[in-house]
Design a protein around this motif. Structure first.
Motif, PDB file in Angstrom:
ATOM      1  N   GLU A  32       0.312   5.046  12.505  1.00 53.40           N
ATOM      2  CA  GLU A  32      -0.592   4.986  11.355  1.00 53.40           C
ATOM      3  C   GLU A  32      -0.122   3.945  10.344  1.00 53.40           C
ATOM      4  O   GLU A  32      -0.915   3.181   9.796  1.00 53.40           O
ATOM      5  CB  GLU A  32      -0.689   6.368  10.685  1.00 53.40           C
ATOM      6  CG  GLU A  32      -1.472   7.390  11.494  1.00 53.40           C
ATOM      7  CD  GLU A  32      -1.392   8.796  10.906  1.00 53.40           C
ATOM      8  OE1 GLU A  32      -2.072   9.693  11.431  1.00 53.40           O
ATOM      9  OE2 GLU A  32      -0.633   9.001   9.915  1.00 53.40           O
ATOM     10  N   ILE A  60      -1.759  -0.067   9.124  1.00 52.41           N
ATOM     11  CA  ILE A  60      -1.945  -0.604   7.768  1.00 52.41           C
ATOM     12  C   ILE A  60      -1.080  -1.849   7.562  1.00 52.41           C
ATOM     13  O   ILE A  60      -1.558  -2.901   7.148  1.00 52.41           O
ATOM     14  CB  ILE A  60      -1.576   0.461   6.720  1.00 52.41           C
ATOM     15  CG1 ILE A  60      -2.589   1.600   6.765  1.00 52.41           C
ATOM     16  CG2 ILE A  60      -1.515  -0.151   5.328  1.00 52.41           C
ATOM     17  CD1 ILE A  60      -2.233   2.774   5.875  1.00 52.41           C
ATOM     18  N   ASN A 108       2.452   8.782   1.857  1.00 52.78           N
ATOM     19  CA  ASN A 108       1.688   9.951   2.297  1.00 52.78           C
ATOM     20  C   ASN A 108       1.788  10.162   3.794  1.00 52.78           C
ATOM     21  O   ASN A 108       1.859  11.297   4.264  1.00 52.78           O
ATOM     22  CB  ASN A 108       0.202   9.774   1.939  1.00 52.78           C
ATOM     23  CG  ASN A 108      -0.123  10.428   0.625  1.00 52.78           C
ATOM     24  OD1 ASN A 108       0.581  11.345   0.215  1.00 52.78           O
ATOM     25  ND2 ASN A 108      -1.157   9.961  -0.022  1.00 52.78           N
ATOM     26  N   ILE A 109       1.753   9.055   4.545  1.00 54.16           N
ATOM     27  CA  ILE A 109       1.791   9.156   6.005  1.00 54.16           C
ATOM     28  C   ILE A 109       3.107   9.793   6.440  1.00 54.16           C
ATOM     29  O   ILE A 109       3.117  10.731   7.250  1.00 54.16           O
ATOM     30  CB  ILE A 109       1.607   7.751   6.637  1.00 54.16           C
ATOM     31  CG1 ILE A 109       0.148   7.313   6.472  1.00 54.16           C
ATOM     32  CG2 ILE A 109       2.023   7.753   8.097  1.00 54.16           C
ATOM     33  CD1 ILE A 109      -0.122   5.879   6.876  1.00 54.16           C
ATOM     34  N   GLN A 135       0.840  -1.199   0.000  1.00 56.84           N
ATOM     35  CA  GLN A 135       0.000   0.000   0.000  1.00 56.84           C
ATOM     36  C   GLN A 135       0.881   1.257   0.000  1.00 56.84           C
ATOM     37  O   GLN A 135       0.693   2.173   0.804  1.00 56.84           O
ATOM     38  CB  GLN A 135      -0.909  -0.027   1.236  1.00 56.84           C
ATOM     39  CG  GLN A 135      -2.349   0.315   0.908  1.00 56.84           C
ATOM     40  CD  GLN A 135      -3.297  -0.114   2.007  1.00 56.84           C
ATOM     41  OE1 GLN A 135      -3.224  -1.250   2.476  1.00 56.84           O
ATOM     42  NE2 GLN A 135      -4.196   0.757   2.399  1.00 56.84           N
ATOM     43  N   GLY A 136       1.834   1.255  -0.925  1.00 59.83           N
ATOM     44  CA  GLY A 136       2.924   2.224  -0.910  1.00 59.83           C
ATOM     45  C   GLY A 136       2.495   3.676  -0.900  1.00 59.83           C
ATOM     46  O   GLY A 136       3.049   4.491  -0.150  1.00 59.83           O
ATOM     47  N   LEU A 137       1.514   4.018  -1.717  1.00 65.92           N
ATOM     48  CA  LEU A 137       1.096   5.412  -1.824  1.00 65.92           C
ATOM     49  C   LEU A 137       0.649   5.953  -0.472  1.00 65.92           C
ATOM     50  O   LEU A 137       1.028   7.056  -0.077  1.00 65.92           O
ATOM     51  CB  LEU A 137      -0.030   5.518  -2.856  1.00 65.92           C
ATOM     52  CG  LEU A 137      -0.547   6.908  -3.168  1.00 65.92           C
ATOM     53  CD1 LEU A 137       0.548   7.748  -3.785  1.00 65.92           C
ATOM     54  CD2 LEU A 137      -1.745   6.836  -4.098  1.00 65.92           C
ATOM     55  N   ASP A 138      -0.140   5.151   0.255  1.00 69.29           N
ATOM     56  CA  ASP A 138      -0.654   5.615   1.546  1.00 69.29           C
ATOM     57  C   ASP A 138       0.474   5.757   2.558  1.00 69.29           C
ATOM     58  O   ASP A 138       0.509   6.716   3.327  1.00 69.29           O
ATOM     59  CB  ASP A 138      -1.708   4.634   2.067  1.00 69.29           C
ATOM     60  CG  ASP A 138      -3.008   4.741   1.283  1.00 69.29           C
ATOM     61  OD1 ASP A 138      -3.419   5.876   0.984  1.00 69.29           O
ATOM     62  OD2 ASP A 138      -3.595   3.704   0.961  1.00 69.29           O
TER      63      ASP A 138
END
Lengths: 431, 324
Positions: free
Chosen positions: A422, A426, A396-397, A390-393
């Motif tokens: 966070e 995930i 972003n974190i 889930q690299g994009l998230d």
């Protein structure tokens, strides 16, 4: 009755003939391969790719590569997703973010290119010719190669040699460490925002340049396991403390600094030193009216350090095995030392294969403009770009955690603790 | 029975009889006529909306090897409560972005509509170069939003921007328009006010020109001053126009997000982010679709609230007035 039957037989015969002639035609027509690429740097990208495709199609009459400019990296993902859901047609091979390899595996988008490498005569030599730092974002936990480095980059420090001269600094020496960075920055800054000593952009994807500080402190934010991050490890926290303190030194403005404005601020003399991607080198050299120096990112607690970035070549599950095999031949062509040398000289991306640097036009370019060689030398100290499930998230974190500190909303420790929690929420689902 | 009536009856008899087979066709005929519209509404409104609502009740699979999972209203709960969710990063910013959206929409509307009214009043008279004045105020509305935002990104740019260069030349302290949390949303609001005011002004101008001049002449004779004329004649007569503009402006406010692409990408720290843009940012990863759908449904509910308000003011009231 008899006549009706005869009609059917005639029709069937016609159909079979038609089918047969179709398959004959299909054998004659070359296999069409859709190649999607995004833009990320300046330069006549379309022309370059069209030229490569023409060259390839001529040498491989059984394949026809159709290059398509597909917007941004995200647009290509959207095309694949649409095709997987059964509507529309996507690419057979494409340039997408290197950092998304694990995410694409999870999504079922891509097939491992390892299978094609294994079939090569000199597969091992082929893989070993890539810079190891670039390959880190291509392999999974078992060392299987899923994607081939193509348009890769790394951040470097750009500095204005004329201004170095003006304030009495040695223009041949970029700041070697953080103390020098601040010291030089102070000498180069003019009051009231007239000129900043240093600009490090922090909008959009601030995690990337920040990784340079963390790696130089001896702890990258990510390791080999794509389900694990080290956002609040002490060296990372102290890296963010340093990054966040630069405005307090008075050498860099408060608040978020815009990625796209930074090269312009540099070439117009509003900033004396900037952190930016090597991909901007050609643009900066073309626009600067002064002598441009390029240096490593200044060293941290344990030495030099930088992340890698940019795009890799991927082959997709949505294609037939024949298309995948043809796509691989296109990848072999694009990643050949000859093309890599030409591509690097034409765009400013770092050629991903070591042997490409021994070939013209890249070799003579580096001889003529040594600025082009700095990124390559820095690769020795480079580590992988933040890449996880889930690299994009996850990116972003970390990015949000960094800008919380830059904008003064939180202290580094608190912000990175929150980011770690966070990310854990995930990533723990994947363990 | 007189002659003309006989003729009429005989003509009636010669008309084709509508038998049971043909009546089915006649029954379906109106539906054929509305079918193109119905199909479009179904394909582009009803079907996607239903999919969105259904999708908002599921947690998408983490990898292709897993199945999606029915979670009921959990996605909605997660958006507001960060304590037990697997996505604290989303719930940490959702409330902030919801508030941003309401502040953004309300403040752009509440500033641009009154200013549009004042501009319309000023330009609804005979002055020199009237066309140029009207065009100058209207032209931002002609620009595509992303174009207007790109112009402003040059104005706002930090070290090299026009605004700060001007400030610096007057010896004033510079402002970080898009780069600090306290300013970013305000800077975006200014752009939208600049862009939308001229558009609403056109509606007011049209409304003003439909008010008969003799009402003002009568008011003049009765000794009403300019303020009284505005207060007791212009404003009441433009009530319908104002309501229309308000509703259009509010719904547009929730949908205007592409300026963020040029003006700071919703940052820093989502301080200028808006719901629809956040949906766009989160959409590219299929694993976020549960939340993305839930946010879309929430946005839809807010917009429906304004549509119902619209209906109340324009349709229901008029029906009641017609009945009396």
């Amino acid at each position: 009755m008899f006549q009706k039957n005869r009609l059917i037989i005639v029709l069937l015969a016609l159909c079979i003939t038609a089918l047969f002639s179709f398959s004959v035609m299909a054998q004659d027509a070359p296999l069409e391969i859709n190649f999607y690429y995004p833009t990320a740097v300046g330069g006549p990208l379309t022309q370059i790719f069209d030229g490569y495709a023409a060259q390839f199609n001529e040498a491989n009459p059984d394949i026809k590569v159709i290059p398509t400019y597909a917007g941004g990296y995200n647009d290509i993902s959207a095309a694949i997703q649409t095709e997987i859901q059964g509507t529309g047609e996507g690419p057979d091979v494409a340039v997408m973010l290197a950092a998304d390899t694990q995410t694409f595996i999870d999504n079922g988008y891509i097939v491992p290119v390892q299978q094609f490498i294994d079939e090569m005569e000199d597969g091992e030599a082929y893989v070993n010719d890539f810079f190891p730092a670039f390959l880190l974002n291509s392999v999974d936990g078992d060392g299987m190669v899923w994607s081939i480095p193509f348009q890769r980059s790394t951040p470097v420090l750009y500095y204005n040699k004329d201004l170095f001269n003006e304030v009495g600094l040695d223009p041949e020496k970029a700041p070697a460490n953080r103390e020098e960075l601040i010291e030089y920055g102070k000498q180069l800054t003019l009051p009231d925002g007239e000129r900043w000593g240093l600009l490090i952009p922090s909008d959009g994807f601030p995690y990337w340049l920040f990784q340079g500080f963390a790696i130089a402190n001896g702890q990258n934010v990510v390791g080999e396991n794509p389900a694990e991050v080290f956002f609040n490890a002490p060296p990372v926290v102290s890296a963010l403390e340093f990054f966040g303190s630069l405005p307090d030194e008075g050498i860099m403005p408060d608040g978020v600094i815009v990625w796209g404005d930074t090269p312009t601020a540099f070439t117009s003399g509003k900033a004396a030193m900037i952190y930016h991607t090597t991909g901007s080198l050609t643009n900066i050299l073309n626009n600067a009216t002064f002598e441009v120096g390029v240096g490593f990112l200044p060293a941290g607690d344990v030495g030099y350090g930088a992340p890698t970035g940019g795009g890799n070549l991927y082959v997709f599950t949505t294609s037939t095995p024949e298309e995948q095999a043809a796509a691989w031949r296109w990848i072999e062509f694009l990643s050949s030392p000859e093309i890599q040398s030409d591509w690097s000289a034409g765009t400013g991306y770092v050629a991903a294969r070591q042997s490409a640097w021994e070939l013209d036009p890249l070799m003579s370019l580096v001889a003529e403009k040594p600025q082009y060689g700095v990124a390559r030398e820095q690769l020795e100290f480079a580590d992988k770009e933040l890449a996880t499930h889930q690299g994009l998230d996850i990116r972003n974190i970390l990015g949000t955690a960094i800008s919380r500190v830059i904008t003064g909303e939180m202290e580094p420790q608190e912000s990175l603790d929150q980011a770690q929690a966070e990310a854990e929420a995930i990533l723990s689902q994947y363990r | 029975m007189d002659a003309p009536a006989q003729v009429a009856t005989s003509q009636l008899k010669t008309l084709p009889q509508i038998g049971p087979q043909k009546s089915l066709l006649a029954l379906l005929f109106p539906y054929f006529l509305v079918a193109p519209t119905l199909i479009l509404i179904f394909v582009f409104t009803i079907w996607p909306t239903t999919q969105t609502v259904i999708g908002s009740l599921y947690k998408p699979p983490l990898t292709v090897r897993q199945q999606e999972q029915f979670v009921g209203l959990q996605n909605y709960v997660d958006l507001f409560d960060s304590s037990r969710t697997t996505r604290p990063d989303i719930s940490a910013v959702f409330t902030k972005i919801l508030v941003n959206t309401l502040v953004f929409t309300t403040s752009t509307v509440l500033v641009s509509v009154p200013v549009a009214f004042i501009f319309a009043l000023l330009l609804n008279r005979k002055i020199r170069y009237l066309g140029i004045w009207r065009f100058s105020l209207f032209y931002p509305a002609l620009l595509p939003l992303i174009g207007a935002a790109s112009i402003w990104s040059f104005i706002y740019a930090d070290t090299i921007g026009l605004a700060n260069t001007v400030l610096r030349s007057f010896g004033l302290p510079t402002v970080q328009w898009l780069n600090i949390q306290s300013m970013s949303l305000l800077s975006v609001i200014i752009v939208i006010i600049w862009k939308q005011t001229g558009y609403y002004m056109i509606f007011y101008l049209a409304g003003l020109q439909s008010i008969p001049r003799d009402i003002y002449e009568a008011a003049d004779l009765d000794g009403a001053n300019i303020w009284q004329q505005i207060r007791f004649i212009t404003l009441p007569l433009l009530r319908r126009t104002t309501l229309f503009i308000m509703v259009v402006a509010f719904t547009a406010g929730f949908q205007m997000v592409e300026q963020l692409e040029a003006l700071g990408l919703g940052g820093p720290n989502d301080s200028s982010n808006l719901l629809l843009y956040y949906v766009f940012q989160k959409f590219s990863d299929p694993r976020n679709w549960g939340y993305v759908n839930a946010i879309t449904v929430i946005l839809l509910l807010i917009l429906m609230l304004f549509t119902v308000t619209n209906f109340y003011f324009f349709e229901w009231r008029r029906i009641r007035e017609d009945e009396h």
